[in-house]
Design a protein around this motif. Structure first.
Motif, PDB file in Angstrom:
ATOM      1  N   ALA A 289       2.804  -3.675 -13.780  1.00 33.08           N
ATOM      2  CA  ALA A 289       1.983  -3.495 -12.580  1.00 33.08           C
ATOM      3  C   ALA A 289       1.585  -4.843 -11.986  1.00 33.08           C
ATOM      4  O   ALA A 289       1.675  -5.056 -10.766  1.00 33.08           O
ATOM      5  N   CYS A 290       1.147  -5.768 -12.839  1.00 35.89           N
ATOM      6  CA  CYS A 290       0.754  -7.095 -12.344  1.00 35.89           C
ATOM      7  C   CYS A 290       1.940  -7.842 -11.763  1.00 35.89           C
ATOM      8  O   CYS A 290       1.809  -8.533 -10.740  1.00 35.89           O
ATOM      9  N   GLY A 291       3.094  -7.702 -12.399  1.00 38.57           N
ATOM     10  CA  GLY A 291       4.284  -8.385 -11.888  1.00 38.57           C
ATOM     11  C   GLY A 291       4.669  -7.891 -10.508  1.00 38.57           C
ATOM     12  O   GLY A 291       5.027  -8.685  -9.625  1.00 38.57           O
ATOM     13  N   LEU A 346      13.334  -6.026  -5.908  1.00 41.30           N
ATOM     14  CA  LEU A 346      13.464  -5.683  -7.311  1.00 41.30           C
ATOM     15  C   LEU A 346      13.641  -6.919  -8.178  1.00 41.30           C
ATOM     16  O   LEU A 346      13.101  -7.005  -9.286  1.00 41.30           O
ATOM     17  N   GLU A 347      14.403  -7.895  -7.712  1.00 40.54           N
ATOM     18  CA  GLU A 347      14.574  -9.137  -8.471  1.00 40.54           C
ATOM     19  C   GLU A 347      13.234  -9.837  -8.663  1.00 40.54           C
ATOM     20  O   GLU A 347      12.933 -10.357  -9.742  1.00 40.54           O
ATOM     21  N   ALA A 348      12.428  -9.858  -7.615  1.00 35.83           N
ATOM     22  CA  ALA A 348      11.127 -10.519  -7.697  1.00 35.83           C
ATOM     23  C   ALA A 348      10.209  -9.810  -8.678  1.00 35.83           C
ATOM     24  O   ALA A 348       9.499 -10.453  -9.465  1.00 35.83           O
ATOM     25  N   VAL A 349      10.207  -8.479  -8.633  1.00 35.64           N
ATOM     26  CA  VAL A 349       9.330  -7.721  -9.520  1.00 35.64           C
ATOM     27  C   VAL A 349       9.738  -7.917 -10.977  1.00 35.64           C
ATOM     28  O   VAL A 349       8.885  -8.154 -11.847  1.00 35.64           O
ATOM     29  N   THR A 350      11.016  -7.811 -11.287  1.00 29.12           N
ATOM     30  CA  THR A 350      11.459  -7.954 -12.675  1.00 29.12           C
ATOM     31  C   THR A 350      11.195  -9.366 -13.189  1.00 29.12           C
ATOM     32  O   THR A 350      10.762  -9.546 -14.333  1.00 29.12           O
ATOM     33  N   ALA A 351      11.435 -10.380 -12.359  1.00 28.60           N
ATOM     34  CA  ALA A 351      11.183 -11.761 -12.786  1.00 28.60           C
ATOM     35  C   ALA A 351       9.700 -12.003 -13.021  1.00 28.60           C
ATOM     36  O   ALA A 351       9.302 -12.652 -14.006  1.00 28.60           O
ATOM     37  N   SER A 352       8.849 -11.477 -12.133  1.00 28.20           N
ATOM     38  CA  SER A 352       7.402 -11.670 -12.269  1.00 28.20           C
ATOM     39  C   SER A 352       6.867 -10.957 -13.503  1.00 28.20           C
ATOM     40  O   SER A 352       6.087 -11.529 -14.281  1.00 28.20           O
TER      41      SER A 352
END
Length: 465
Positions: A289-291, A346-352
């Motif tokens: 959730a935070c990512g 999606l790339e940003a969320v998974t990396a974060s």
């Protein structure tokens, strides 16, 4: 969005609520601030709103007659156990002595009672609302005397919305206690209110299990962090620079909205992280959730942002600190990576999320959370100045269950941490909707950034379908 009325709140009256019965003579009247408390000395107060439905509520005069006496008495009975909330702190950092919470017999918490003319249903929604409308439901912390004499540490406001419900607003000085201790107090207040509060013999409040622990000796400070933090605060004050309390990055209209991460959405996000980040398997719902929120904020701002969070230190301290300890007991944690607004959603969320999870996993190392503790005061100021993304609250606190007032109010329909408007933090809580599961996150942003963030969140939901 409902229009903002010219006078959204009409104050009916104010009163001072003292602990009742008074705390026993053997209880400590002065609580020195520990290094945990001093880390949050000059951050903005924590301000929460609890919205309770009740369409049978006729109006302010009826509430004053039928309901207010019980609220006052149950608050007084809860303050009997948590009497430091009725105490005082210095209005500024003392030049020589260390700050203490001081309670004197007769000290009290200011309770404001008001009638709200705004739209209750709209205010308690998830959609973006102007934070000015919500601020009207919150009480300020008053200073007592001139200069740096003393200041209140806790205040309460009850706002009645005829034929709709009530809103309980609280303002708490963060140096007094963290979210765990605050929820312990709210759970006690709600339990006393549910149980009708006083016996017929005229005075003894119900027992609280477990009672709060005020003994500061359970906090070990073998590295002398308290003196380091006192020195840092005094040095910053002498330099005349802005502190976290003074940092305000908002311009124009700021909006607060809630974004929900259901169990289903979190499971889907977890699978995406596992398939793309082999080092971040079993990513926690908190990190997911935070990512997602961190990635969306970076996209909305169009610029990079650092991320920091806090972790509970009661079980991490050596020896462990009892769960009932009243005060702050949080460690400050930084995520080393800095997200850039160039990746796909999606790339940003998974990396974060993976970056946050790696930082959380690193805390398993004995003593890791305290490794950089000497810099906590500096980090708080740097993060505030840089508008870093941080976290307030936690789903583990169970704030919705803690605030169950019983009939006719029950659990709150919505809980907000409005002070994230000033801190830039994510406001995390367990989902308040029955059967929803998951995590809800409150976020405050300038209107333009909020629109961009909502587009990012919508893109994420579409991808998860």
């Amino acid at each position: 969005m409902a229009p903002e009325p010219d006078n959204p709140v009409r104050v009916l009256g104010q009163c001072q609520v003292s602990p009742w019965p008074s705390p026993p003579a053997g209880k400590p009247r002065s609580l020195p601030l520990t290094f945990y408390d001093l880390a949050f000395w000059d951050v903005p107060p924590v301000q929460r709103l609890f919205f309770f439905d009740n369409t049978d509520l006729l109006g302010g005069p009826e509430f004053l007659l039928s309901e207010l006496p019980l609220f006052e008495k149950s608050l007084a009975a809860a303050l009997h156990h948590f009497y430091p909330l009725a105490g005082k702190l210095p209005g500024g950092m003392p030049e020589t002595a260390a700050p203490k919470i001081v309670f004197s017999d007769g000290d009290s918490v200011r309770l404001t009672v008001a009638v709200g003319d705004d739209n209750f249903e709209d205010l308690a929604g998830d959609h973006a609302r102007d934070t000015a409308r919500l601020r009207a439901l919150l009480p300020p912390l008053l200073r007592n005397g001139g200069g740096q004499c003393s200041q209140d540490v806790f205040a309460v406001q009850l706002t009645v919305f005829p034929l709709a419900g009530i809103c309980i607003g609280t303002t708490l000085h963060h140096a007094v206690c963290d979210g765990s201790s605050y929820v312990h107090f709210m759970r006690t207040w709600a339990a006393i209110h549910r149980c009708g509060l006083l016996d017929h013999s005229g005075g003894k409040s119900m027992a609280v299990e477990p009672p709060p622990l005020f003994d500061r000796s359970v906090v070990r400070d073998t590295d002398g962090l308290r003196e380091v933090f006192l020195s840092d605060h005094r040095a910053y004050a002498a330099a005349g620079g802005k502190g976290p309390h003074d940092c305000d990055h908002t311009s124009g209209t700021t909006e607060l909205a809630t974004f929900r991460f259901t169990d289903r959405l979190l499971r889907w996000l977890g699978k995406q992280v596992e398939s793309s980040e082999t080092s971040a398997r079993r990513c926690s719902p908190y990190a997911l959730a935070c990512g997602a929120m961190w990635a969306g904020i970076v996209r909305a701002r169009g610029s990079s942002a650092s991320f920091g969070f806090v972790t509970g230190c009661k079980p991490r301290a050596s020896p462990p600190i009892p769960a009932s300890y009243f005060g702050n007991c949080l460690g400050l944690c930084r995520v080393e990576e800095k997200m850039e607004p160039k990746q796909s959603c999606l790339e940003a969320v998974t990396a974060s999320a993976a970056a946050i999870w790696r930082a959380i996993e690193g805390l398993a190392e004995q003593g890791r959370v305290f490794r950089d503790a000497r810099g906590w005061v500096r980090v708080v100021r740097e993060y505030a100045a840089a508008r870093a993304v941080t976290v307030a609250g936690s789903p583990k606190l169970g704030v919705y269950a803690a605030a169950d007032l019983g009939a006719p109010w029950g659990r709150p329909r919505k809980v907000e941490i409005v002070s994230v408007e000033r801190t830039g933090a994510l406001a995390l809580a367990e989902s308040g909707r029955d059967g929803d599961g998951g995590i809800e996150v409150g976020l405050a942003l300038p209107r333009g950034e909020m629109e961009a963030f909502r587009a990012f969140y919508g893109e994420l939901l579409v991808a998860a379908v």
